[in-house]
Design a protein around this motif. Structure first.
Motif, PDB file in Angstrom:
ATOM      1  N   VAL A 184     -59.080  12.499 -20.109  1.00 46.96           N
ATOM      2  CA  VAL A 184     -58.266  11.370 -20.593  1.00 46.96           C
ATOM      3  C   VAL A 184     -56.820  11.791 -20.808  1.00 46.96           C
ATOM      4  O   VAL A 184     -55.874  11.098 -20.395  1.00 46.96           O
ATOM      5  N   SER A 185     -56.608  12.951 -21.456  1.00 44.35           N
ATOM      6  CA  SER A 185     -55.243  13.389 -21.757  1.00 44.35           C
ATOM      7  C   SER A 185     -54.451  13.688 -20.490  1.00 44.35           C
ATOM      8  O   SER A 185     -53.279  13.298 -20.371  1.00 44.35           O
ATOM      9  N   ALA A 186     -55.065  14.379 -19.536  1.00 45.52           N
ATOM     10  CA  ALA A 186     -54.347  14.728 -18.306  1.00 45.52           C
ATOM     11  C   ALA A 186     -53.875  13.488 -17.567  1.00 45.52           C
ATOM     12  O   ALA A 186     -52.763  13.449 -17.022  1.00 45.52           O
ATOM     13  N   VAL A 187     -54.712  12.469 -17.563  1.00 42.86           N
ATOM     14  CA  VAL A 187     -54.345  11.236 -16.856  1.00 42.86           C
ATOM     15  C   VAL A 187     -53.254  10.476 -17.593  1.00 42.86           C
ATOM     16  O   VAL A 187     -52.275  10.020 -16.992  1.00 42.86           O
ATOM     17  N   LEU A 188     -53.391  10.364 -18.922  1.00 48.41           N
ATOM     18  CA  LEU A 188     -52.501   9.473 -19.672  1.00 48.41           C
ATOM     19  C   LEU A 188     -51.188  10.121 -20.102  1.00 48.41           C
ATOM     20  O   LEU A 188     -50.175   9.426 -20.213  1.00 48.41           O
ATOM     21  N   LEU A 193     -53.107   8.729 -11.517  1.00 49.54           N
ATOM     22  CA  LEU A 193     -53.951   7.618 -11.042  1.00 49.54           C
ATOM     23  C   LEU A 193     -53.236   6.272 -11.149  1.00 49.54           C
ATOM     24  O   LEU A 193     -53.860   5.234 -11.372  1.00 49.54           O
ATOM     25  N   GLY A 194     -51.924   6.290 -10.983  1.00 46.30           N
ATOM     26  CA  GLY A 194     -51.163   5.050 -11.010  1.00 46.30           C
ATOM     27  C   GLY A 194     -50.895   4.496 -12.391  1.00 46.30           C
ATOM     28  O   GLY A 194     -50.310   3.415 -12.521  1.00 46.30           O
ATOM     29  N   LEU A 195     -51.286   5.225 -13.458  1.00 49.48           N
ATOM     30  CA  LEU A 195     -51.054   4.763 -14.819  1.00 49.48           C
ATOM     31  C   LEU A 195     -49.699   5.263 -15.324  1.00 49.48           C
ATOM     32  O   LEU A 195     -49.184   6.284 -14.846  1.00 49.48           O
ATOM     33  N   PRO A 196     -49.085   4.565 -16.299  1.00 48.07           N
ATOM     34  CA  PRO A 196     -47.794   5.024 -16.824  1.00 48.07           C
ATOM     35  C   PRO A 196     -47.951   6.310 -17.629  1.00 48.07           C
ATOM     36  O   PRO A 196     -49.000   6.570 -18.218  1.00 48.07           O
ATOM     37  N   ALA A 197     -46.893   7.136 -17.656  1.00 48.35           N
ATOM     38  CA  ALA A 197     -46.893   8.371 -18.452  1.00 48.35           C
ATOM     39  C   ALA A 197     -46.708   8.004 -19.925  1.00 48.35           C
ATOM     40  O   ALA A 197     -45.677   7.457 -20.305  1.00 48.35           O
ATOM     41  N   LEU A 198     -47.696   8.318 -20.748  1.00 48.79           N
ATOM     42  CA  LEU A 198     -47.661   7.914 -22.155  1.00 48.79           C
ATOM     43  C   LEU A 198     -47.242   9.035 -23.104  1.00 48.79           C
ATOM     44  O   LEU A 198     -47.061   8.790 -24.291  1.00 48.79           O
TER      45      LEU A 198
END
Length: 493
Positions: A184-188, A193-198
């Motif tokens: 979850v952390s690596a993605v967000l 995966l096309g998600l915004p950098a949080l």
């Protein structure tokens, strides 16, 4: 010809094997729990230095809140292990049931007001941190605080299993929790995966998901039909609680669980209703947990003051200190793993009326921890910069941290002894002594020493770690005296 000391050495070796059998999964479990935060800090440090500095605030506050308000777990472990050692598994199950419900209710009562007051609280505690750091810390806490009740449940459930002697199930669950956190952390954090950098918000979501995963899995393990305690059974009417250990008469000839009255109980005790049995179990847990709650409150009050002093040194010092804490956490949590083994085995031995073995277990666990942490200390002294580069490549941060890490190396054997002995005394039920030691060492020695070395004498971040080392030395000396005096042997649980 057999040497006269051989039986004693064999007995000590057998106890050491028991300590290690419980300690290594507990060490791995604690390290995996910390890996949740280390992964977040490592990723956030690569995201930005400001984000890493904010983790000094929100990571400290999250750890403080969970540690203080999950103090019920200290009472749970002590009561469960003492009951198991005495052969009273139904009493242990009752303690677990009421502890889980209490943890969930307490977590809900704590998280909501903190969530409401989050912004003003951060600005009041860290006025020099800067608006950007405060904003990112508030964003992190806004996601993590609602998940805190599950963190409290996880702490109690893990302590219940450890009290029974099962340190492997918490390890397996922590492994799964870390997989969730990394994914979850690596993605967000970075926006894959096309998600915004949080950024820090992505790290917070990873931590919240991990808290939920671990709480649910550990509770399911306790409630399963193959669980170590009869939690699924309705509590049957119970005999009146046993008399305190210190006031108990000599044990009867019949073994525990035979037809004779249990040790310390009357021949025909009045039965307790299920509700009364649960109330009595909760009272036992809270009797041990209340001083542990006060002790953790005192420790973290001192620690927040400690962090506030670091905040006076600026954002770079805060970020460097966060990296140092992340490195040292490997040592602290290794010591806690040995401490969990000491607490569980000491309580079980006291429940089985073998205080001599309880004393030997504590000393063996402490010595094993000292050896392990001293080895880490050598690594800190010899290779500070390579260790720090795992968290940041900032030259100023590396220079600050490299000067402070050798000071942390000096603290390691003292940290090992104090951590194991403190947890062992808590497991024995002597949380009042640990409270007294914490009041002196955390509030007087750590805060006073840190202010003296870091601010008055101008040593900066190196002075901060000189103050914390003085705390561990003082704590070790006081706990050694308490262990040698032996009043913990007769504490009622």
């Amino acid at each position: 010809m057999t040497h006269p000391a051989t039986p004693a050495l064999r007995e000590a070796a057998a106890l050491a094997r028991q300590v290690w059998r419980l300690a290594w999964p507990a060490i791995a479990h604690m390290l995996l729990l910390t890996l949740v935060f280390l992964v977040g800090r490592g990723m956030v440090g690569r995201y930005s230095t400001t984000a890493l500095a904010s983790m000094q605030i929100c990571g400290t506050l999250t750890w403080t809140i969970v540690s203080i308000f999950s103090a019920t777990s200290a009472g749970t472990l002590a009561v469960v292990a003492r009951s198991v050692g005495a052969g009273d598994r139904a009493g242990a199950a009752a303690a677990v049931r009421v502890s889980l419900v209490f943890a969930l209710a307490l977590g809900s009562a704590v998280s909501l007001p903190l969530l409401v007051a989050c912004g003003p609280l951060l600005r009041a505690l860290f006025p020099q941190a800067g608006a950007a750091v405060i904003a990112q810390a508030a964003a992190y806490l806004g996601i993590v605080l609602p998940a805190l009740p599950l963190a409290f449940v996880e702490a109690v459930a893990a302590s219940a299993l450890q009290g029974v002697g099962d340190t492997k199930t918490p390890l397996v669950v922590a492994t799964l929790g870390n997989l969730v956190n990394v994914a979850v952390s690596a993605v967000l954090i970075f926006g894959h995966l096309g998600l915004p950098a949080l950024g820090v918000r992505g790290a917070a979501v990873g931590v919240a998901c991990t808290m939920a995963t671990e709480a649910l899995l550990l509770t399911a393990a306790l409630l399963s039909r193959s669980g170590p305690l009869p939690l699924r059974a309705s509590p049957a009417p119970s005999a009146a609680p046993l008399a305190p250990f210190a006031a108990a008469p000599a044990p009867p000839a019949a073994p525990w669980g035979a037809s004779a009255a249990p040790w310390g109980a009357s021949a025909a005790p009045d039965p307790l209703t299920p509700r009364q049995a649960d109330a009595a179990a909760l009272a036992r847990v809270l009797r041990v947990a209340a001083p542990a709650f006060a002790e953790r409150s005192a420790y973290h009050a001192g620690y927040i003051g400690f962090v506030a002093i670091i905040g006076l040194l600026g954002a770079t010092a805060m970020a460097a200190n966060q990296a140092l804490i992340a490195i040292e956490s490997v040592c602290f949590l290794s010591a806690e793993g040995f401490g969990i083994a000491a607490a569980s085995l000491m309580a079980q031995r006291l429940g089985a009326r073998s205080p001599r073995d309880a004393a030997r277990v504590a000393l063996i666990a402490a010595l094993m921890a000292i050896l392990a942490l001293s080895a880490f200390g050598v690594l800190f002294a010899l290779a500070p910069r390579p260790l720090l580069r795992a968290f940041s490549s900032d030259p100023e941060l590396l220079a600050l941290g490299a000067r402070a890490l050798p000071v942390a190396a000096v603290a390691q054997p003292f940290m090992a002894f104090a951590t194991v002995m403190g947890m062992g005394l808590r497991g024995a039920g002597d949380t009042r002594t640990v409270l007294a030691v914490t009041l002196v060492s955390s509030l007087l020695v750590r805060l006073g020493g840190t202010w003296l070395f870091a601010v008055t004498l101008g040593h900066g971040l190196v002075g901060v770690w000189m103050g914390s080392t003085a705390d561990w030395i003082c704590r070790s000396a006081l706990l050694a005296v308490a262990y040698a005096r032996g009043r913990w042997r007769s504490v009622a649980v």
